[in-house]
Structures are given as C-alpha cells and as structure tokens.
Design a protein around this motif. Structure first.
Motif, PDB file in Angstrom:
ATOM      1  N   ARG A 150       1.177  -1.419   0.193  1.00  0.00           N
ATOM      2  CA  ARG A 150       0.122   0.199   0.134  1.00  0.00           C
ATOM      3  C   ARG A 150       0.793   1.156   0.227  1.00  0.00           C
ATOM      4  O   ARG A 150       0.533   2.243  -0.548  1.00  0.00           O
ATOM      5  N   VAL A 223      -2.910  10.767   9.132  1.00  0.00           N
ATOM      6  CA  VAL A 223      -4.212  10.617   8.630  1.00  0.00           C
ATOM      7  C   VAL A 223      -4.908  11.760   7.321  1.00  0.00           C
ATOM      8  O   VAL A 223      -4.305  13.148   8.202  1.00  0.00           O
ATOM      9  N   PRO A 224      -5.827  11.558   6.846  1.00  0.00           N
ATOM     10  CA  PRO A 224      -6.208  11.194   6.330  1.00  0.00           C
ATOM     11  C   PRO A 224      -5.757  10.210   4.871  1.00  0.00           C
ATOM     12  O   PRO A 224      -6.360   8.464   4.709  1.00  0.00           O
ATOM     13  N   LEU A 227      -3.161   4.941   5.312  1.00  0.00           N
ATOM     14  CA  LEU A 227      -3.226   3.125   5.256  1.00  0.00           C
ATOM     15  C   LEU A 227      -1.797   2.459   5.486  1.00  0.00           C
ATOM     16  O   LEU A 227      -2.884   1.521   5.872  1.00  0.00           O
ATOM     17  N   GLU A 233      -7.204  -2.038  10.011  1.00  0.00           N
ATOM     18  CA  GLU A 233      -7.101  -3.205   8.902  1.00  0.00           C
ATOM     19  C   GLU A 233      -5.738  -3.617   9.104  1.00  0.00           C
ATOM     20  O   GLU A 233      -5.779  -5.078   9.076  1.00  0.00           O
ATOM     21  N   LEU A 363     -10.790  13.613  10.926  1.00  0.00           N
ATOM     22  CA  LEU A 363     -11.116  12.958  10.249  1.00  0.00           C
ATOM     23  C   LEU A 363     -10.861  11.806  10.266  1.00  0.00           C
ATOM     24  O   LEU A 363      -9.697  10.510  10.412  1.00  0.00           O
ATOM     25  N   PRO A 364     -11.896  10.725   9.066  1.00  0.00           N
ATOM     26  CA  PRO A 364     -11.658   9.387   9.128  1.00  0.00           C
ATOM     27  C   PRO A 364     -10.392   9.007   7.649  1.00  0.00           C
ATOM     28  O   PRO A 364     -10.195  10.244   6.996  1.00  0.00           O
ATOM     29  N   ARG A 365     -10.423   7.975   7.733  1.00  0.00           N
ATOM     30  CA  ARG A 365      -9.382   7.850   6.659  1.00  0.00           C
ATOM     31  C   ARG A 365     -10.103   7.044   5.491  1.00  0.00           C
ATOM     32  O   ARG A 365     -11.590   6.399   5.123  1.00  0.00           O
ATOM     33  N   PHE A 366      -8.841   7.038   4.367  1.00  0.00           N
ATOM     34  CA  PHE A 366      -9.212   6.595   3.085  1.00  0.00           C
ATOM     35  C   PHE A 366      -9.372   5.591   2.634  1.00  0.00           C
ATOM     36  O   PHE A 366      -9.137   4.502   3.215  1.00  0.00           O
ATOM     37  N   ARG A 367     -10.333   5.271   1.927  1.00  0.00           N
ATOM     38  CA  ARG A 367      -9.460   3.294   1.053  1.00  0.00           C
ATOM     39  C   ARG A 367      -8.679   3.543   0.104  1.00  0.00           C
ATOM     40  O   ARG A 367      -8.440   4.835  -0.240  1.00  0.00           O
ATOM     41  N   TYR A 368      -7.789   2.695  -0.083  1.00  0.00           N
ATOM     42  CA  TYR A 368      -6.645   2.020  -0.465  1.00  0.00           C
ATOM     43  C   TYR A 368      -7.276   2.822  -2.239  1.00  0.00           C
ATOM     44  O   TYR A 368      -6.485   3.346  -2.614  1.00  0.00           O
ATOM     45  N   GLN A 370      -9.517   4.294  -3.438  1.00  0.00           N
ATOM     46  CA  GLN A 370     -10.198   6.018  -2.972  1.00  0.00           C
ATOM     47  C   GLN A 370      -8.823   6.744  -3.560  1.00  0.00           C
ATOM     48  O   GLN A 370      -8.862   8.371  -3.806  1.00  0.00           O
TER      49      GLN A 370
END
Lengths: 399, 410
Positions: A150, A223-224, A227, A233, A363-368, A370
């Motif tokens: 990632r 963050v965000p 990953l 995760e 903030l929350p985190r992005f998806r890979y 995205q």
C-alpha cells in the motif's frame, strides 16, 4: 579550516535539535490530540509529561530487539536504518534563517545550500519508499506485506502531484536552491501583502500550496492517508513485526519526515523566515509580545494551581521566568537578526505541524482505491492545470 | 477455487500448492482473534487476491462462556446475572428478554411503574450500546476522536446505571417479577439532566460525520446485500431497518407497555453501511423521545408484582407475618417453582431481535434456556457481505454489523 569547524558545529547542532524536536513532536502530538479528545495526555513523567519522550526512548531502546523467524535478516535490519538515514539526510538542505554576521563570522542558519536543494529533497523522499517496501516485504508477515505494498503504491502516486506542485513556485522564483527561493519571497506588495508564493504575482500559488499540503499528508503517511499503517485494518502495517530500536528508527523517521515536509512547505509557499507584515509596523516585536503573553499566563496560573498539582506552584513561575528571559533575548540588538527570522520560520512550521495533528484528530481515513483515484483523477489534473497557468502567467510577465 | 475449511492450519502461508505460470497466488489471511477491529475475539479467515477478499469464513467460539448450559444449574432468579454477561453493552435488554418469558410462564402481572422503569432503562441502554458502536465504528474508519466523544456520554449513562443498581456494567436490575430496587431518590433529576443535553451531543457527532465526504465515501454503497438475502439469513435490528424493512418488535409485538409510547421506527432504503449509521443515529433520537415520555409520565406504585411465591417479601412484613417469613425462606433456599411449559418472548435489543426460549419442567431451575441472539443472526451475513470486497470495506462492514462476541458465543 574555519569552514570545517563551523560546519561540524552546525551539523551537531542541527542533528541534536532535530532529534530532540522529533521526540518532543511526539509529546506535542499526544498533548494536542489528547486535548482534542477531552483527556489530559501524558502527565505522569515529569511536569506535564515533559519527560515522557525520554522515558519512551529508554523503553524502546532497552526492549528486546526481536527478529521473527524466516525473515530476510539483512533486508529486515536494513529497512529501518534506511528510513531513518534518509529522513535525517533530507534536513541538510533546509535553511532556517538568512545570512548574518556574528563575532566577525559571516554565516547562515542551515547546513548546506545545494543549488538543487529541492530536487535533493524530492529524491530523498522518493528513496524513503524503499524503506517501507523493503521493511514490509522482509518481515514475512502478511499484514506487513500488505502495508508495504500500500505504502509503495501510495507514495509513488502522490510523488507526482507533490512534484508538480513544487514546480509552480520554482517557475516564479527561477531557482532550485531553498535559500534563494526563500529570499525571492522577501518584500511586500502594496507595502503590506507579503510576497510569499501563496500570494505571488503573477499567479498566486494557492492551488499548488493546497495540493502540496495534501500530498505531504500522503507522503508522510498521516491521517487521512495513513493506510500503510491503518491500525484497524493492517494492525500496524509495514512495521508490525518491528520492535525495540528498529521500531524507534521507523518512528523517528516518520516524525523527521513531518518536520522536513513542513519546513519545505514554509520555504516554498509561506515565505520562509520573512515576517507576514513589514518591520516598520513592528513585526520584530511580535515574538516579544507573544513571549510576554506566555509569561503572563504562567504567572497567572501559578497563583491558582490545583491542590492535586502542588508542584505547578514552582514549575509555572520557572516557565514564566524562562519565557521572560527568551523575550529579553529577542530584544538584544546583536541577536535580533538571527532570532527574529528564525522565530518566523519556526512559527510557520509549527503551525503547519499543528495542522497535521489537528487533521489527525478530525478526519477518518480513505480507502485504498479511493486514495489512488483521488491522486490520479483529481490532484494530478489540478496540479497540471495549475502548472500550465503559472507557466503561462510567468511567460507573459517575464518580458 | 474450493471453499476453505475451518481448520487451525489455515494460517499457513500461501494456499494450495505451487501456482501455475501466469496465475496469481492467493493469500490466506488470518484476521483475529487478536486484531484491533474484530471487536473482541472474532476470527475471520480471509482468502485474498491482492487486497480483494475472495472468501471469508468467520470462526466463532473464542468467547464461549457456557451460559446456556450454566443456566440449567441455577435457579430462575440467579440466571438473570448470567444474562448480563452475554451482551455486555446492553445488559438491561438481556435482563428484560430473560424475565419476560419466565414471567409469562408464571403468569405474573408486572406493575405499571416497573414496566415504565424497564422501558426507560432499556432505552438508555440502547443509547449506550449505539454510542459504543458509533465510537468503535469510527475508530475502525480512522476517526479516533469520535471514540472519546461517545465514551464521554457513555460515562454519564454508566453513572445512571450505577445510581439505579449499584453496578456500572453488570446491572441485573430487572428481575423476574419486577425490579431489583426502588429507583433511588434523585433519579429523575439525574436522568432528565442527561437526556436534556444529549441531543446537542448527537448533533455534534452528526456534524463531524454525516456530511463528511471521506466518511460518506467509506460507507456509502459498502456492505450491501439484497433485502431478500438478509431476510433469509435471519438478520434483524438496525441492519434490516437500514435495508428498508420497518421491522421493530417494540411496534410489531409490543412488550413491557411499549404500546403506550409514541415513537417512530427509523428506516433507510439503501442497505449499506451509511444507511445503518443513519438508522442508529435516528434511533438514539427516538430513544431520547421515549425516555422523555417516561420521565414525564412515570406512574407511581409498587415495583414488584403481587406474587408472594415469586417475589421476596418486604423486610418489615417478615417481622410480623408468618407467611412472609416462610416464603422468604423458600425463595432464598430453593427458588420459586415455575409451572411446566415453554415460552418465548422476543424483545428489540439494540442489535435486533433478542429472545429467550425458556423450558420449564416444574422445578425451580430451568430445564433449558435457549437464546436467540441478534449478534449471532447478524453475523450469518458476514461471509456474503465480505465476498469480493476490499479489506478496508470489510472493516467498515464489520463495524456496521455491531455484534458483541459475548452475545454470539454465549
């Protein structure tokens, strides 16, 4: 000879300050995050947890350095070394202040002024990908492998908008040396608007500033865009298997990278050590006023400490006296040309670092996927368009 | 690709032998039982193609406590304490769900005050459960701060529970025949003080999340299954309401005088993680409405049923009345006898339909207690929800399912 001694002194100073600051950056981050999250943060070790970084260091170094079975030992040990080495090397091209003359020696705050300083930083941060990729691969752990994959994909992708965002201000300043870049931003439009690149004529670099900051978040795995080490995760991502000093190395590298990238942002877009308004209006006295305010706060709170924090009655006045002393330093004419520019540089960098931490608390985190789409479909085109417009504007006005 | 089996060797490195040239190898990833976001000790065996999940099979049982079997060795009243330990986030709903079928077998008439206090406390515990869900769900998505904000409110709720029952988590406040204790002096002020400031706090959460583009990107269209499939799998609670079915036992089969309260069932149509988020947020607001009605119209009267053979007599009566003393001795030493028969009364727990199937053989200990727990039912959908999705999506989905492992394993 003089040059070597001076360089050695400066190198030692910068290394010491950077490493100490990295340690205290962890303290700052934990404190700021804690206050965002309604808790006091580190509090037990030393007054207000100020010795926490030291105890963390002792803890990390004295832990057993475990090497899991079936790892590729050479690469496994090499990765954290590479990470921390690259992160520390990056700082050499950063100037922290202008040239000055003290005790008959003419020098400047900073180690070396490479004429390709910007490229050097980019190269070093690109090489940093190897550390995470190798570390993730060599660990023989699936979480680490996924984290390493990632992070390589993410860092390579975000390198593009990052580089494109850097090119635009360079076009305006027409130099690759950080020192000259910062000097190009001195002075004021209409006597009050600073000639920083965010406000620069012919085309204000607001877009590239925003793109650069966003890409900087991705480059430093914050963050965000955190990953690679998405805790929920991938457990801890590429450094899941690392312990002890090796983990500390990754950790230091991460924070050193944040410091470097915030310094670079300050130099490229926020005018380096130049004040936000002219000295005629008293910008040189801002640090003194701020420090006096801090001292006042210290003394005010020293008078009304809580029963549970008895020693604040002593530590607060000490803090107040220290602040007063610092304020006094800013008033010495001999030191003023060093301290005032350095103050502005540090203030801007610290504000950026605070912004980094603030975002982490919000903030929350992005998806890979995205995250990748965001880089390629949005940031990259915007950076290209911004670069084209800047180039066009520069070409028009340079004649 | 054959389905992977639930064996402990599934942790071995790559799956199934050497790859053929030109094909990619799949990786078997053992997520849990020690993993930050499996919410306890769930183990999921994932087969990955890159970051895409080819198949997922949950492995449950790491939190097995044998509550179902243990219940057969305890008297009816003692089993209440076991139910607390099943779903430790909404223990009052468990207490209630267990007491209702036993009371049905005993044919007890529960006084209005006890019923209303039961409703009030289970609704507060619904808010509690949803707050913990919200905090941990956001933690999974990387929004760490939310966790601390929701736990701030949860602390107030636990203080309320402690005030009522003397316990923060294992309340055992709802007993067969009524309540354990008279609500303490000052409860009205405490609860109304909490309820008054809660809507503003929920607004704060929604301000941080509802329109947050990153949050919406992470949750919209994620974790979707067709409604028919969800129904087939026995999914209940907010998960089914987020898929467009207004199924709420509080409305469809009112218990404990829920029919006297005025509230809505929040329903969303999308059936994804975001819809579940919206449903639970709205449910918290509806719960606030119910608690407010409880506060306004709390009836006076006894808190225990008028059944001397089941309910312990007052201390004062024991000093003057022979029967009271005898009943007290009988209940304490032997427990009360329940007429032979079987009963099942479902309740709407924060997670869905929760019901205890109690079989009595006429003695003072249940012959069998079976728990139909919502967490277990909802977990059925896990494999299908995960297939073909990314790991990140699976984490978001897992959080939105809101299961409690103690509730799954019992």
């Amino acid at each position: 000879m003089n040059f070597y001694i001076l360089s050695l002194v400066k190198a030692g100073l910068v290394a010491f300050v950077l490493l100490t600051f990295c340690a205290y950056l962890v303290w700052i981050e934990r404190k700021v995050l804690a206050h965002i999250q309604l808790r006091p943060g580190p509090y037990r070790v030393g007054p207000h947890g100020l010795l926490q970084p030291l105890s963390d260091l002792i803890k990390l170094v004295t832990k057993e350095g475990l090497i899991p079975g079936n790892v590729s030992t050479g690469l496994y040990l090499f990765a954290p070394f590479l990470a921390v080495a690259l992160a520390l090397v990056s700082i050499v091209t950063i100037p922290f202040g202008p040239e000055f003359e003290i005790f008959g020696v003419r020098t400047w705050l900073g180690l070396t002024d490479l004429n390709i300083g910007v490229l050097f930083i980019l190269a070093m941060s690109s090489l940093g990908v190897y550390a995470t990729a190798i570390g993730g691969w060599a660990s023989n752990s699936k979480y680490a492998l996924l984290g390493g994959l990632r992070s390589s994909a993410q860092m390579i992708s975000y390198e593009l908008p990052l580089a494109l965002a850097i090119v635009a201000p360079i076009l305006i300043a027409n130099t690759l040396s950080f020192k000259e870049l910062a000097e190009a931003q001195s002075g004021f439009y209409f006597g009050f608007l600073p000639k920083w690149h965010v406000f620069a004529a012919p085309f204000p670099q607001v877009f590239s500033f925003v793109i650069f900051v966003i890409a900087a978040f991705a480059e430093t795995n914050r963050v965000p865009f955190d990953l690679p080490e998405a805790e929920t995760e991938l457990v801890a991502g590429f450094h899941t298997e690392y312990t002890s000093t090796m983990f500390a190395a990754f950790f230091t590298a991460e924070y050193a990278n944040i410091v470097t990238i915030c310094c670079v942002t300050t130099l490229l877009f926020l005018g380096g050590w130049h004040p936000p308004f002219p000295a005629e209006y008293g910008s040189s006295f801002i640090p003194v006023i701020l420090l006096l305010g801090v001292a006042g706060l210290f003394f005010f709170h020293a008078g009304q400490t809580l029963k549970t924090r008895k020693w604040d009655r002593f530590s607060f006045p000490v803090g107040g006296v220290l602040s007063l002393g610092l304020a006094g330093l800013f008033l010495i004419p001999l030191l003023q040309p060093i301290l005032v520019p350095f103050f502005w540089f540090a203030a801007k960098t610290l504000l950026l670092i605070f912004f980094f931490i603030w975002v982490r608390g919000t903030l929350p985190r992005f998806r890979y996927d995205q995250l990748m789409r965001f880089a390629w479909m949005f940031l990259f085109p915007v950076a290209v368009v911004n670069l084209l417009i800047t180039a066009f504007a520069v070409a028009l006005t340079s004649n | 690709m054959s389905e992977i089996e639930l064996n402990t060797n599934a942790a071995t490195l790559e799956s199934e032998g050497e790859p053929e040239a030109g094909t990619t190898r799949r990786m078997t990833l053992n997520m849990g039982p020690q993993h930050p976001s499996t919410h306890g000790v769930l183990r999921i065996i994932l087969e990955l193609d890159g970051e895409t999940i080819v198949s997922a099979s949950p492995d449950i049982g790491f939190l097995h406590t044998g509550i179902e079997k243990q219940a057969e060795a305890l008297t009816y009243q003692q089993v209440v304490t076991l139910t607390d330990r099943m779903d430790y986030l909404s223990n009052l709903a468990n207490n209630l769900a267990y007491c209702l079928p036993v009371e049905k077998l005993l044919q007890l008439e529960i006084p209005a005050r006890a019923q209303w206090v039961r409703v009030m406390l289970t609704e507060i515990s619904r808010i509690n459960s949803h707050l913990v869900w919200l905090g941990t769900h956001c933690l999974d998505l990387g929004a760490m701060t939310m966790f601390f904000y929701t736990f701030r409110e949860r602390e107030d709720i636990l203080r309320i529970f402690e005030f009522f029952s003397g316990q923060r988590l294992m309340t055992s406040y709802i007993r067969v025949g009524g309540l354990a204790l008279e609500p303490p002096r000052g409860w009205h002020k405490l609860v109304s003080g909490f309820i008054r400031q809660l809507p503003a706090k929920i607004d704060q959460y929604e301000g941080l999340l509802t329109e947050n583009p990153i949050f919406m990107q992470r949750t919209k269209g994620v974790g979707f299954l067709p409604v028919e499939r969800l129904l087939d799998l026995g999914v209940t609670g907010p998960m089914i309401r987020a898929a467009g079915i207004p199924w709420d036992i509080r409305k469809s089969e009112p218990y404990s005088s829920y029919e006297k309260f005025d509230f809505n069932i929040p329903v969303q149509q999308a059936g994804d993680v975001y819809a579940r988020f919206r449903v639970r947020m709205d449910e918290m607001r509806e719960s606030i409405k119910i608690v407010e009605q409880c506060l306004a119209g709390m009836p006076e009267g006894p808190i225990r049923a008028d059944a001397p053979k089941v309910v312990l007599p007052d201390r004062e009566k024991m000093k003057t009345q022979m029967e009271a003393l005898i009943y007290h001795f009988k209940i304490v030493t032997e427990g009360f006898r329940v007429p032979a028969g079987e009963a099942y009364v479902p309740v709407e727990s924060p997670r869905g339909e929760l019901g205890f199937y109690v079989v009595s053989d006429g003695t003072s200990k249940p012959a069998r207690v079976f728990m139909r727990t919502p967490s277990y039912g909802n977990l059925q959908a896990l494999s299908e929800l995960f297939e073909g999705k990314l790991i990140s999506d699976s984490i978001a989905t897992l959080g939105s399912m809101d299961f409690v492992l103690g509730d799954v394993d019992r």
